[in-house]
Design an enzyme around this catalytic site. Structure first.
Site, mmCIF file in Angstrom:
data_model
loop_
_atom_site.group_PDB
_atom_site.id
_atom_site.type_symbol
_atom_site.label_atom_id
_atom_site.label_comp_id
_atom_site.label_asym_id
_atom_site.label_seq_id
_atom_site.Cartn_x
_atom_site.Cartn_y
_atom_site.Cartn_z
ATOM 1 C CD GLU A 1 -8.968 4.330 -1.544
ATOM 2 O OE1 GLU A 1 -9.979 4.085 -0.873
ATOM 3 O OE2 GLU A 1 -8.105 5.034 -1.189
ATOM 4 C CG HIS B 1 -8.988 -1.645 4.063
ATOM 5 N ND1 HIS B 1 -8.864 -1.812 2.766
ATOM 6 C CD2 HIS B 1 -8.631 -0.355 4.487
ATOM 7 C CE1 HIS B 1 -8.231 -0.559 2.217
ATOM 8 N NE2 HIS B 1 -7.991 0.213 3.503
ATOM 9 C CG ASP B 2 -11.650 1.752 3.182
ATOM 10 O OD1 ASP B 2 -10.921 1.749 4.242
ATOM 11 O OD2 ASP B 2 -10.786 2.147 2.398
ATOM 12 C CG ASP C 1 -4.789 5.254 1.104
ATOM 13 O OD1 ASP C 1 -5.500 4.765 1.313
ATOM 14 O OD2 ASP C 1 -4.505 6.414 1.992
ATOM 15 C CG ASP D 1 -2.320 0.357 1.104
ATOM 16 O OD1 ASP D 1 -2.530 1.384 0.822
ATOM 17 O OD2 ASP D 1 -3.327 -0.453 1.153
HETATM 18 C C1 GLC Z 1 -8.076 5.046 2.117
HETATM 19 C C2 GLC Z 1 -8.079 3.935 2.841
HETATM 20 C C3 GLC Z 1 -8.712 3.739 4.283
HETATM 21 C C4 GLC Z 1 -8.027 5.134 4.982
HETATM 22 C C5 GLC Z 1 -7.770 6.227 4.174
HETATM 23 C C6 GLC Z 1 -7.007 7.238 4.718
HETATM 24 O O1 GLC Z 1 -9.426 5.216 1.615
HETATM 25 O O2 GLC Z 1 -8.429 2.627 2.055
HETATM 26 O O3 GLC Z 1 -8.521 2.632 4.937
HETATM 27 O O4 GLC Z 1 -8.539 5.228 6.114
HETATM 28 O O5 GLC Z 1 -7.616 6.065 2.803
HETATM 29 O O6 GLC Z 1 -5.882 6.978 4.364
#
Ligand code: GLC
Length: 562
Positions: free
Chosen positions: A256, A331-332, A202, A100
């Protein structure tokens, strides 16, 4: 075949949330040694690539998404030697490792931020976004995890505010500063030189911002992304990153990308633009949400025609250029089977396996989240005491202050909360599901005692796990399921998702029921004249005669058309 063949297009990805995967030290938290212990299991699933959520040094305000040292490992997870061992053991098994990359923000405990906040002329000052208090209150910005929803935090030592789109402990890096970009690129080289095989990036569109920090425009409707993320220099930075780092290695990248609209998609992944390989769009993840409120469930139910349209439209975008990523959760978001299928005892098996069939027969790289292979479900905590996620805890406080009905909020969190997806992996039926000897950091789902665990499913022929493995092999044995053209059938049907995939002379028919009722329908004879069933999750013979079909609830069938 229009797209060129590449390992990351043909590979199947398994996402690990390390905190919840396997504890070997007895502290109730998963660790790197635990992942090493389970590599044979993962390999045996037929997985090719592991995406590992952050394992870097972190005070864990947001479970590792707040990094205090990009070149070190979180103590709870182990050491750099453990990490190197993991990578070596993975490569020995021909498994690739995708890390990540969290570079929109660091932890406030990162050395750069510690320096930056010391004085206005510190060499690291310009690594972050600061607003001097003498200019007045900074223009409104929204923060996801802030207890007041305010992305500007006043910092006393320099009488200034810093920007944090996530928690107060996650200050945003200032990518506009070339030194910051160089630091990040050097850090990426550091990991690539160790041998990692890629990055999941991310919230990558957030890195570019308008550093004049203009007031929000009139048309601002609560959805901040178009206004102060996805900034003017985003593609310049991604292209630069590609030139300086990515292009030098045989690796994969997946961004992402919340808020990225369809018409911007190819800007990221058109090969000729030399930016990223893939990204995760958010249209599906928003389908059951209340408008732009990504963490609130919508009041009515989502429709299968909407679900189909999203996938069919995105498939068209990548028809000739770029490449998609297929996922139903991470995970979100809550567990896939609880969200897109039906986790009641009578429908759980069929719907979990139907969703596996879906991801493994679509075009685009499939991503599975740990535990999906055994059909793990939402835990649905009733009490705020059980939640651990900063997103739930801080919003609870915020809503309490606003006087919002907290029962409504908990009802929402039972479906929407990120903790639903973060409960420990269910290895067996023992006390803590074989995850840990100690009390786990987040409660284990009790259904590990009722067959929802690896050990029992390995033994049972018709288990979600064994179906998953068979379906993976089918994808691997049929290149047409990876690269073939996708064509939607029965567009308006609210029970059945049906499509064909075809490449040269290979043609497949996929039938998926998303309904808790029996479904009957007809398909053209030209498609159904010569069907060979490759797999089904149900003994019901779906094909009746002359184009008539009948599918049991959540039944899935994949046919080869000869
Ligand atoms: C992304 C991650 C998430 C995190 C956020 C801030 O959306 O997937 O888990 O809390 O970024 O880093």
């Amino acid at each position: 075949m229009k797209q060129s063949r590449t390992w990351w297009k043909e590979g199947i990805v398994y996402q690990i949330y390390p905190r919840s995967f396997q504890d070997t030290t007895g502290n109730g938290v998963g660790d790197i040694k635990g992942i090493i212990k389970r590599l044979d299991y993962i390999k045996n699933l037929g997985i090719d690539i592991i995406w590992l959520c952050p394992v870097y040094k972190s005070p864990n305000d947001d479970n590792g998404y707040d990094i205090s040292d990009y070149r070190d490992i979180m103590e709870e997870f182990g050491t750099m030697a453990d990490f190197e061992e993991l990578l070596e053991q993975m490569h020995l098994r021909d498994l690739k490792l995708v890390m990540d990359l969290v570079v929109n923000h660091t932890s406030d405990e990162h050395h750069w931020f510690q320096e930056s906040r010391k004085s206005r002329n510190n060499p690291y000052r310009d690594y972050y976004h600061w607003w001097p208090a003498e200019k007045g209150t900074p223009p409104e910005r929204f923060s996801y995890f802030d207890i007041d929803g305010n992305a500007w935090k006043y910092d006393e030592p320099t009488d200034s505010y810093y920007l944090h789109y996530f928690s107060v402990k996650q200050p945003d890096l200032k990518w506009e500063n070339p030194k910051v970009r160089q630091e990040i690129y050097d850090m990426m080289h550091f990991w690539f030189k160790k041998g990692v095989d890629g990055f999941r990036m991310d919230v990558i569109p957030f890195i570019s911002k308008d550093t004049d920090y203009p007031e929000l425009p009139e048309k601002y409707d609560g959805n901040f992304i178009p206004f102060y993320a996805d900034g003017p220099k985003l593609h310049e930075y991604l292209h630069e990153m590609n030139r300086e780092v990515l292009s030098k290695y045989d690796i994969m990248t997946v961004g992402e990308t919340p808020g990225v609209a369809r018409d911007q998609a190819l800007l990221f992944v058109d090969e000729e633009r030399e930016e990223l390989n893939m990204f995760f769009h958010f249209e599906l993840m928003s389908l059951d949400r209340d408008g732009d409120e990504v963490f609130w469930m919508r009041k009515d139910s989502w429709k299968l025609t909407e679900f189909k349209k999203i996938h069919s439209d995105w498939d068209k975008i990548f028809a000739d250029k770029g490449w998609g990523s297929m996922f139903l959760g991470n995970h979100d978001f809550p567990r896939a089977v609880s969200r897109w299928g039906n986790d009641s005892p009578e429908h759980w098996y069929n719907s979990a396996t139907m969703l596996h069939t879906f991801l493994l027969t679509m075009k685009g790289t499939p991503y599975f989240y740990y535990g999906d292979e055994i059909g793990m479900t939402n835990i649905r905590f009733d009490s705020i005491e059980d939640y651990q996620d900063i997103n739930t805890l801080n919003r609870y406080e915020l809503l309490k202050d606003k006087g919002v009905d907290l029962d409504d909020f908990i009802a929402n969190e039972k479906e929407a909360s990120r903790d639903n997806a973060r409960t420990p992996m269910q290895w067996d039926s023992s006390k803590n599901a074989g995850f840990s000897e100690a009390r786990p950091w987040l409660k284990v789902n009790k259904n590990h005692k009722k067959g929802l665990n690896v050990a029992e499913q390995e033994k049972k022929k018709d288990s979600v796990l064994n179906y998953f493995k068979r379906m993976v092999q089918i994808r691997k044995n049929h290149l047409g399921l990876v690269y073939g053209n996708y064509e939607l059938l029965l567009e308006d049907n609210e029970q059945i998702y049906a499509y064909t995939r075809s490449m040269d002379n290979d043609k497949y028919l996929v039938l998926l029921s998303f309904s808790e009722d029996m479904a009957t329908f007809q398909l053209k004879n030209s498609i159904t004249s010569n069907l060979n069933l490759l797999i089904s999750n149900d003994t019901n013979q779906a094909f009746k005669n002359s184009g008539d079909f009948e599918l049991n609830p959540y039944q899935a069938c994949v046919y080869k058309i000869s």
